[in-house]
Design an enzyme around this catalytic site. Structure first.
Site: not given
Length: 351
Positions: A97-99
């Site tokens: 995941y990222c932002w």
């Protein structure tokens, strides 16, 4: 299933603890503020690189930013594969995941899937996870709290630690907040987490409990150091059954001198904290307490702090804030040894 699989957090939550690795592809400063439980930080762009790409995007255009970013992203992902995951088998299952579930996690998930790993990408990224946690803490499922109450130095934190050690369910807010909950409560060399991180830790702890069994918690105020206990969690605590932990004042002084050893060895550090009480007690009394600290009369100082500051504050607040304290189970302790706390913990855990 086709990989990379893009799933929302509701779909991921039932299998969250089954992923082999949870990969946070954000920068190191984003990760430090908060992250998913058990995640490791493998930046696709580190802080410096992210600033460079973002500045180019704003000051030039998206195309030039992507030309700068693409080789950085490729090199960073290659580095993570070579140094962390080269030995992973075909069935290694990572979550990435990222932002917001965009280019950073998408790039990493794409490459991992091309290798052949069954990678899952979090749709909406950390932002979606954070929204889920915030909503869960605003409207939590009922928690069968049993609140450990007692004056300062009565051993509430030690009892919680002992309860956890014998297998009881414990929500230790002071441990999660890295703070002991009073004006002297900050821990040396251990800064408090961010408010978001604190909330993540609370949510992650509560989600693992069996709600048919009691959850022991200390009678905290609304704030633990600089961090605020979520309102709905605090409301449940304040309406829950209580245990009144009793210990003589002489033993409380002994316990506090043991637990606050760092202050006992550094009068200057202790006096700096006592200065926060000037508005409550006046400069004359604080000056007298400074003198006790400076001359090594720590037991006398701790005793005066209990009599003049901590005990009156506790008595003013406990009945008002914890509605069922009047019916509390009384648990008396005769001493502060390890065996004394084990005995007390078994008394509660077996009840």
């Amino acid at each position: 299933m086709k990989y990379p699989a893009v799933l929302n957090f509701d779909e991921i939550l039932p299998q969250l603890d089954q992923f082999d690795t949870i990969i946070d592809a954000r920068s190191e400063s984003e990760f430090a503020l908060d992250h998913l439980p058990g995640a490791i930080n493998c930046p696709v762009l580190n802080d410096e690189e992210r600033i460079l790409v973002g500045t180019t995007y704003k000051q030039v255009n998206a195309f030039e930013a992507k030309k700068i970013g693409a080789p950085l992203v490729a090199r960073n992902i290659a580095h993570h594969i070579e140094t962390l995951w080269q030995d992973k088998p075909r069935d290694w299952k990572p979550l990435v995941y990222c932002w917001r579930g965009g280019n950073r996690s998408g790039s990493m998930a794409h490459i991992l899937a091309k290798v052949g790993w069954p990678v899952v990408q979090l749709d909406g990224g950390y932002k979606a996870y954070r929204a889920y946690v915030a909503a869960a803490l605003e409207n939590p499922a009922p928690v069968p709290f049993r609140v450990i109450c007692g004056t300062t130095g009565s051993g509430k934190s030690r009892l919680l630690e002992t309860l956890a050690g014998i297998g009881a369910q414990v929500l230790d807010l002071e441990r999660l907040a890295a703070h002991r909950g009073s004006v002297l409560g900050n821990l040396p060399d251990e800064p408090q987490p961010s408010q978001k991180r604190f909330e993540s830790l609370i949510w992650d702890t509560l989600r693992k409990f069996d709600m048919s069994k009691p959850v022991f918690v200390e009678s905290e105020s609304k704030k633990v150091g600089n961090l605020r206990v979520p309102d709905a969690v605090m409301a449940m605590m304040r309406s829950s059954p209580c245990v009144s932990l009793m210990l003589s004042r002489a033993n409380r002084v002994r316990l506090l001198i043991e637990d606050y050893d760092h202050f006992m060895k550094d009068p200057a550090l202790l006096n700096a904290q006592l200065d926060h009480l000037v508005q409550l007690h006046g400069r004359e009394k604080i000056g007298a307490w400074h003198e006790l600290a400076n001359t090594g009369r720590m037991a006398e100082l701790v005793d005066q702090l209990l009599v003049d500051h901590y005990d009156p504050a506790y008595l003013r607040s406990i009945d008002r804030n914890f509605l069922r304290f009047g019916d509390a189970q009384v648990l008396e302790m005769s001493d502060i040894g390890k065996d004394d706390f084990i005995k007390a913990a078994h008394t509660l855990h077996g009840a």
